[in-house]
Design a protein around this motif. Structure first.
Motif, mmCIF file in Angstrom:
data_model
loop_
_atom_site.group_PDB
_atom_site.id
_atom_site.type_symbol
_atom_site.label_atom_id
_atom_site.label_comp_id
_atom_site.label_asym_id
_atom_site.label_seq_id
_atom_site.Cartn_x
_atom_site.Cartn_y
_atom_site.Cartn_z
ATOM 1 N N ASN A 69 -1.040 7.775 7.206
ATOM 2 C CA ASN A 69 -2.336 7.758 6.507
ATOM 3 C C ASN A 69 -2.254 7.045 5.246
ATOM 4 N N ASP A 70 -3.133 6.027 5.159
ATOM 5 C CA ASP A 70 -3.399 5.151 3.964
ATOM 6 C C ASP A 70 -3.825 5.929 2.558
ATOM 7 N N PHE A 71 -3.290 5.882 1.679
ATOM 8 C CA PHE A 71 -3.758 6.551 0.506
ATOM 9 C C PHE A 71 -5.144 5.749 -0.086
ATOM 10 N N THR A 72 -4.764 4.460 -0.046
ATOM 11 C CA THR A 72 -6.022 3.584 -0.306
ATOM 12 C C THR A 72 -5.983 2.520 0.337
ATOM 13 N N SER A 73 -7.019 1.642 0.230
ATOM 14 C CA SER A 73 -6.743 0.112 1.023
ATOM 15 C C SER A 73 -5.492 -0.765 0.559
ATOM 16 N N ALA A 74 -5.224 -1.602 1.300
ATOM 17 C CA ALA A 74 -3.814 -2.521 0.503
ATOM 18 C C ALA A 74 -4.253 -3.225 -0.522
ATOM 19 N N LYS A 105 0.828 -1.254 -0.042
ATOM 20 C CA LYS A 105 -0.043 0.033 0.072
ATOM 21 C C LYS A 105 0.926 1.230 0.158
ATOM 22 N N LEU A 106 0.181 2.468 -0.335
ATOM 23 C CA LEU A 106 0.891 3.595 -0.384
ATOM 24 C C LEU A 106 0.229 4.357 0.554
ATOM 25 N N GLN A 107 1.349 5.048 1.463
ATOM 26 C CA GLN A 107 0.928 6.174 2.363
ATOM 27 C C GLN A 107 1.537 7.302 2.545
ATOM 28 N N TYR A 108 0.853 8.348 3.121
ATOM 29 C CA TYR A 108 1.640 9.627 3.068
ATOM 30 C C TYR A 108 1.364 10.203 4.622
ATOM 31 N N ILE A 163 -2.388 9.794 -7.847
ATOM 32 C CA ILE A 163 -2.450 10.733 -6.841
ATOM 33 C C ILE A 163 -2.981 11.920 -7.325
ATOM 34 N N GLY A 164 -2.736 12.220 -8.447
ATOM 35 C CA GLY A 164 -3.162 13.616 -8.829
ATOM 36 C C GLY A 164 -3.004 14.703 -7.956
#
Length: 110
Positions: free
Chosen positions: A58-63, A47-50, A77-78
């Motif tokens: 925080n998770d960008f989206t679910s894994a 997953k991607l986190q920021y 991401i845009g």
């Protein structure tokens, strides 16, 4: 108009452990991140986190589940979200990823 550039964040082989692959977005804003993997017998999630403090994530989206197969995922991401710190978190349950590559498309911040 800002120029789009792509860089390789990770190019690994024989991935057998949980790991995170961080990058800082102070001069460049991430536009998309793509993870590409090969596997025969593996159970992972990716997953991607920021974060703004490099501690609380925080998770960008679910894994995305990785289960005994090769594949890829792209996070667009845009302008949806932004943060100073980003990472790709690869969590191992069992098995081995034969290869893992992560590419980052980014534009210069103005």
């Amino acid at each position: 108009m800002a120029k789009l550039s792509v860089s390789t964040l990770i190019d690994a082989s024989t991935v057998v452990a949980t790991a995170n692959y961080p990058f800082t977005a102070d001069y460049f804003k991430p536009v998309s991140v793509q993870a590409v993997w090969t596997a025969t017998t593996a159970s992972f999630s990716i997953k991607l986190q920021y974060s703004n403090d490099n501690t609380t994530w925080n998770d960008f989206t679910s894994a995305t589940a990785i289960s005994d197969a090769s594949g890829n995922v792209t996070w667009d991401i845009g302008t949806t979200k932004d943060g100073l710190y980003w990472r790709v978190l690869n969590t191992r349950t069992s098995g081995t990823l034969t290869t893992l590559k992560v590419y980052l498309a980014q534009i210069e911040r103005t």
